[in-house]
Write a protein that holds these residues in place. Structure first.
Motif, PDB file in Angstrom:
ATOM      1  N   ASP A 246       6.065   8.679 -18.167  1.00 23.96           N
ATOM      2  CA  ASP A 246       6.911   9.735 -17.585  1.00 23.96           C
ATOM      3  C   ASP A 246       6.121  10.761 -16.766  1.00 23.96           C
ATOM      4  N   GLU A 247       4.830  10.543 -16.564  1.00 24.24           N
ATOM      5  CA  GLU A 247       4.033  11.491 -15.779  1.00 24.24           C
ATOM      6  C   GLU A 247       4.290  11.291 -14.284  1.00 24.24           C
ATOM      7  N   GLN A 248       4.591  12.382 -13.625  1.00 23.68           N
ATOM      8  CA  GLN A 248       4.768  12.318 -12.175  1.00 23.68           C
ATOM      9  C   GLN A 248       3.408  12.391 -11.490  1.00 23.68           C
ATOM     10  N   ARG A 249       3.332  11.813 -10.319  1.00 22.89           N
ATOM     11  CA  ARG A 249       2.102  11.916  -9.539  1.00 22.89           C
ATOM     12  C   ARG A 249       2.465  11.937  -8.054  1.00 22.89           C
ATOM     13  N   TYR A 250       1.853  12.872  -7.331  1.00 25.20           N
ATOM     14  CA  TYR A 250       2.070  12.914  -5.888  1.00 25.20           C
ATOM     15  C   TYR A 250       1.395  11.718  -5.228  1.00 25.20           C
ATOM     16  N   ILE A 251       2.043  11.162  -4.230  1.00 20.35           N
ATOM     17  CA  ILE A 251       1.485  10.035  -3.490  1.00 20.35           C
ATOM     18  C   ILE A 251       0.522  10.567  -2.434  1.00 20.35           C
ATOM     19  N   LEU A 252      -0.687  10.043  -2.422  1.00 25.34           N
ATOM     20  CA  LEU A 252      -1.683  10.439  -1.430  1.00 25.34           C
ATOM     21  C   LEU A 252      -1.488   9.596  -0.166  1.00 25.34           C
ATOM     22  N   PHE A 253      -0.554  10.035   0.661  1.00 23.79           N
ATOM     23  CA  PHE A 253      -0.279   9.288   1.890  1.00 23.79           C
ATOM     24  C   PHE A 253      -1.498   9.348   2.806  1.00 23.79           C
ATOM     25  N   ALA A 254      -1.937   8.177   3.254  1.00 22.18           N
ATOM     26  CA  ALA A 254      -3.081   8.128   4.166  1.00 22.18           C
ATOM     27  C   ALA A 254      -2.680   8.437   5.598  1.00 22.18           C
ATOM     28  N   GLY A 255      -1.392   8.332   5.888  1.00 22.19           N
ATOM     29  CA  GLY A 255      -0.930   8.594   7.246  1.00 22.19           C
ATOM     30  C   GLY A 255       0.497   8.103   7.424  1.00 22.19           C
ATOM     31  N   PRO A 256       0.969   8.045   8.657  1.00 16.61           N
ATOM     32  CA  PRO A 256       2.336   7.578   8.926  1.00 16.61           C
ATOM     33  C   PRO A 256       2.423   6.054   8.886  1.00 16.61           C
ATOM     34  N   ASN A 257       3.535   5.524   9.365  1.00 13.72           N
ATOM     35  CA  ASN A 257       3.707   4.068   9.450  1.00 13.72           C
ATOM     36  C   ASN A 257       2.532   3.429  10.174  1.00 13.72           C
ATOM     37  N   ASN A 258       2.212   2.207   9.756  1.00 15.14           N
ATOM     38  CA  ASN A 258       1.198   1.364  10.410  1.00 15.14           C
ATOM     39  C   ASN A 258      -0.242   1.777  10.114  1.00 15.14           C
ATOM     40  N   ILE A 259      -0.449   2.762   9.218  1.00 16.18           N
ATOM     41  CA  ILE A 259      -1.815   3.017   8.754  1.00 16.18           C
ATOM     42  C   ILE A 259      -2.347   1.750   8.076  1.00 16.18           C
ATOM     43  N   TYR A 260      -1.455   1.070   7.331  1.00 17.20           N
ATOM     44  CA  TYR A 260      -1.769  -0.266   6.829  1.00 17.20           C
ATOM     45  C   TYR A 260      -1.225  -1.256   7.847  1.00 17.20           C
ATOM     46  N   PRO A 261      -2.081  -1.845   8.670  1.00 18.57           N
ATOM     47  CA  PRO A 261      -1.595  -2.723   9.747  1.00 18.57           C
ATOM     48  C   PRO A 261      -0.816  -3.899   9.166  1.00 18.57           C
ATOM     49  N   PRO A 262       0.449  -4.026   9.532  1.00 16.14           N
ATOM     50  CA  PRO A 262       1.256  -5.101   8.940  1.00 16.14           C
ATOM     51  C   PRO A 262       0.968  -6.464   9.584  1.00 16.14           C
ATOM     52  N   VAL A 263       0.882  -7.471   8.733  1.00 13.30           N
ATOM     53  CA  VAL A 263       0.794  -8.855   9.204  1.00 13.30           C
ATOM     54  C   VAL A 263       2.209  -9.421   9.225  1.00 13.30           C
ATOM     55  N   PRO A 264       2.706  -9.909  10.351  1.00 13.79           N
ATOM     56  CA  PRO A 264       4.056 -10.482  10.391  1.00 13.79           C
ATOM     57  C   PRO A 264       4.182 -11.649   9.403  1.00 13.79           C
ATOM     58  N   PHE A 265       5.259 -11.655   8.662  1.00 12.44           N
ATOM     59  CA  PHE A 265       5.458 -12.647   7.597  1.00 12.44           C
ATOM     60  C   PHE A 265       5.404 -14.075   8.128  1.00 12.44           C
ATOM     61  N   HIS A 266       5.919 -14.301   9.336  1.00  9.84           N
ATOM     62  CA  HIS A 266       6.001 -15.674   9.837  1.00  9.84           C
ATOM     63  C   HIS A 266       4.624 -16.297  10.049  1.00  9.84           C
ATOM     64  N   LEU A 267       3.556 -15.446  10.171  1.00 15.54           N
ATOM     65  CA  LEU A 267       2.215 -16.002  10.361  1.00 15.54           C
ATOM     66  C   LEU A 267       1.718 -16.755   9.129  1.00 15.54           C
ATOM     67  N   LEU A 268       2.326 -16.467   7.955  1.00 10.26           N
ATOM     68  CA  LEU A 268       1.956 -17.233   6.762  1.00 10.26           C
ATOM     69  C   LEU A 268       2.287 -18.712   6.925  1.00 10.26           C
ATOM     70  N   PHE A 269       3.197 -19.020   7.850  1.00 10.92           N
ATOM     71  CA  PHE A 269       3.623 -20.412   8.062  1.00 10.92           C
ATOM     72  C   PHE A 269       3.214 -20.921   9.441  1.00 10.92           C
ATOM     73  N   ASN A 270       2.288 -20.214  10.067  1.00 12.99           N
ATOM     74  CA  ASN A 270       1.778 -20.632  11.362  1.00 12.99           C
ATOM     75  C   ASN A 270       0.510 -21.443  11.130  1.00 12.99           C
ATOM     76  N   THR A 271       0.595 -22.722  11.386  1.00 18.93           N
ATOM     77  CA  THR A 271      -0.504 -23.650  11.082  1.00 18.93           C
ATOM     78  C   THR A 271      -1.785 -23.252  11.795  1.00 18.93           C
ATOM     79  N   LYS A 272      -1.656 -22.857  13.054  1.00 17.73           N
ATOM     80  CA  LYS A 272      -2.828 -22.514  13.854  1.00 17.73           C
ATOM     81  C   LYS A 272      -3.529 -21.271  13.298  1.00 17.73           C
ATOM     82  N   ALA A 273      -2.738 -20.266  12.893  1.00 17.95           N
ATOM     83  CA  ALA A 273      -3.315 -19.028  12.369  1.00 17.95           C
ATOM     84  C   ALA A 273      -4.118 -19.274  11.104  1.00 17.95           C
TER      85      ALA A 273
END
Length: 645
Positions: A246-273
């Motif tokens: 039940d302990e609350q904790r503030y989230i240490l946001f590193a920045g706005p969207n895309n600070i964690y560069p997203p990998v598109p899901f479909h690349l998991l099924f891209n043979t060449k990649a």
């Protein structure tokens, strides 16, 4: 208490009052001050700016590019998995395949920020559709069973309507039983709740990682022990110390969207990649020893929220990104600590006392803005530094409200009070002294100590006297004659004031004026002002005499003497009564020059010290050296005829 003492204590008194008021407002959260403080919390993240993301976390986004509804057969032949990605939601075997791929390439934990609350989409209501859905769900269930120690899926606390007149109920939205491992693998080992604490303003700033139910849920046995983030961290890095239940904790946001560069899901099924050792997958090496988050990053999925980096109706953050920041917070050795209530109130009190002392130092109302600016800016700088380096969340709004409120109150009170005082003092002073003395006193805020202290000044002095005044006073009735004298003195003093002179004193019918004290415009201009005053007095008296002649009154003849030299200026008199004036040989000599006018049969005499300063601007007759009473040396004098055009 005298006004000066009251003014001296005003800043401290006001600041103490504001401090007490702010403490009450903070204690009882009046005016929703806590909401404003949360906005200041957001501004601290924005002032800090982006920081590097945690390299142990990789984010895979199910975005618009991963819904391949226009994929042709050639692409599917090269990338067979693309066939599953033509529509969303995907078949469950898509996630089973993704889980196997990621585990095989060394991912520590794979986290699905998705709610599998319904059977597979292949269930179209037909017997065949139901069979295909069961097969599809079974494939994902087997993958969850096989990799149960390296996978986490989501559940949700929400509200639902039971229908009819039954009120809305609290619901825990578990994944469908079709995919839950069951048997020897408890559901709690693979399921974590996805919810966050959403503040009253709709912004997500905090999390409850362990053993939390939203308000009103109670402990009904339908518990989910860990959040999605806490369970993932617990599996990936077992030695991590998680928060207490039940302990609350503030989230240490590193920045706005895309600070964690997203990998598109479909690349998991891209043979060449997968075959090429280059970005973004590096042949699968990107996922080795990482927590891999999979979640929606498309607007049509409506999983976006306000955070400290996205408020005011724009720049929302996708839910899967928030999970990445939350996991990084749990993995970090640091976490934001909020001061306890008594600590916050101690800070407010200390700042109130400090600011009250500093606000008391400057004298002028507007000058008091300086400590307000310096203290306010310094306080912000200190708490921002502590926020970034020590991870301390210290109140900002109550202290700034105290500073602004105290300063504004003191400035307004002092400004209004001083304006009233100026009007009061001006009304009194202008009855007894010249306008420039009154203005100088007013400019010094009623403190004439510096203005009236003894000092040597170089001035021009004018003496004027009504000739044969004693005889006239004896032969005229007192009341009308005094009235006539007052009329005369008023006009003469107006001439002095009009030329910037100071009325030093009246001696019966005599007028003594000084030019160059307390303020000087330069010796030449002071001398010129005295000469011009004399000619103005001559002209004004001619008009008065014509008026009095018409009224049947006696005419006045005046004698004027002007001299220039050094005097001692200051506050002169006894302990009971003082006057601001000048003394010295120059004063005595001026009086003696004035007394020569009758003997020399002229009305205005000036000394050579005056003449030498302004001779180019006047017409005068040199009368030579004349001895005067009280001086061993004669005085060189000139009869003033008039001013040059």
């Amino acid at each position: 208490m005298r006004r000066s003492e009251w003014f001296r204590h005003l800043p401290v008194t006001v600041t103490v009052a504001w401090t007490l008021a702010i403490l009450l407002i903070w204690e009882f959260q009046i005016f929703k001050i806590g909401n404003y403080e949360l906005r200041s919390f957001d501004s601290r993240f924005q002032a800090r700016g982006p920081t590097p993301p945690d390299p142990r976390i990789v984010l895979i986004g199910i975005d618009e590019s991963s819904v391949l509804n226009d994929t042709d057969e050639d692409e599917i032949r090269d990338n067979p998995g693309y066939a599953w990605l033509r529509d969303f939601p995907y078949p469950r075997k898509t996630y089973a395949a993704a889980l196997k791929k990621l585990v095989d390439c060394g991912a520590k934990v794979v986290v699905f920020d998705l709610l599998f609350t319904k059977p597979s989409r292949m269930d179209d209501g037909t017997p065949e559709g139901k069979r295909l859905a069961e097969v599809d769900d079974a494939e994902f269930r087997k993958a969850l069973e096989k990799y149960h120690d390296r996978v986490v899926i989501g559940a949700n606390f929400t509200y639902g309507d039971l229908g009819g007149n039954v009120a809305a109920a609290h619901l825990t939205m578990w994944p469908t039983s079709n995919i839950l491992p069951g048997g020897s693998v408890p559901n709690e080992e693979v399921v974590g709740f996805v919810n966050y604490v959403e503040e009253g303003d709709g912004v997500i700033r905090r999390m409850h990682p362990v053993g939390w139910h939203p308000p009103g849920w109670g402990n009904n046995g339908d518990e989910i022990p860990y959040s999605l983030d806490a369970l993932a961290v617990k599996k990936a890095f077992p030695d991590t110390l998680l928060p207490k239940k039940d302990e609350q904790r503030y989230i240490l946001f590193a920045g706005p969207n895309n600070i964690y560069p997203p990998v598109p899901f479909h690349l998991l099924f891209n043979t060449k990649a997968w075959k090429e050792n280059r970005p973004p997958l590096y042949g699968g090496k990107l996922f080795k020893d990482k927590i891999v988050l999979i979640g929606p990053r498309a607007n049509f999925m409506h999983d976006d929220h306000f955070t400290p980096f996205g408020i005011g109706g724009y720049n929302k953050m996708f839910g899967v990104d928030i999970h990445a920041h939350a996991m990084a917070t749990l993995l970090s050795k640091n976490h934001l600590r909020e001061l306890k209530k008594w600590q916050s109130m101690a800070v407010i009190t200390a700042m109130g006392l400090l600011f009250g002392f500093l606000l008391n130092l400057p004298k002028g109302p507007l000058v008091k803005l300086a400590p307000a600016f310096v203290v306010g800016l310094s306080y912000w700088g200190v708490i921002q530094l502590l926020f970034e380096k020590a991870f301390l969340f210290i109140p900002f709004i109550p202290v700034e409200a105290l500073i602004v409120g105290s300063t504004a109150t003191v400035v307004i009170i002092q400004a209004v009070s001083e304006q009233l005082e100026k009007h009061r003092v001006s009304g009194i002073l202008r009855k007894y002294v010249s306008k420039n003395v009154a203005d100088e006193l007013i400019r010094s805020h009623g403190d004439a100590a510096d203005l009236t202290k003894a000092r040597k000044r170089t001035v021009t002095i004018l003496f004027s006297d009504v000739r044969d005044f004693t005889t006239m006073a004896e032969t005229n009735e007192a009341e009308p004659f005094v009235k006539q004298l007052n009329e005369y003195l008023t006009e003469m003093v107006d001439c002095v004031f009009a030329n910037g002179g100071t009325l030093d004193k009246f001696v019966g019918d005599a007028v003594m004026a000084v030019f160059g004290n307390p303020t000087s415009h330069g010796e030449t201009e002071d001398a010129w002002a005295a000469v011009k005053t004399a000619t103005d007095m001559r002209k004004q008296l001619e008009e008065l005499n014509r008026k009095w002649d018409y009224e049947g009154k006696s005419s006045f003849t005046i004698d004027i003497g002007i001299h220039h030299g050094d005097v001692m200026a200051g506050d002169l008199g006894s302990a009971h009564r003082k006057e601001f004036g000048v003394i010295g040989d120059t004063v005595n000599t001026t009086a003696r020059i004035e007394s020569l006018t009758k003997e020399l049969k002229v009305d205005i005499l000036i000394s050579n010290t005056v003449y030498d300063l302004v001779k180019e601007r006047l017409e005068a007759e040199h009368l030579g050296l004349k001895y005067v009473k009280g001086r061993a040396k004669p005085v060189d004098v000139y009869a003033l005829k008039g001013l040059k055009e």
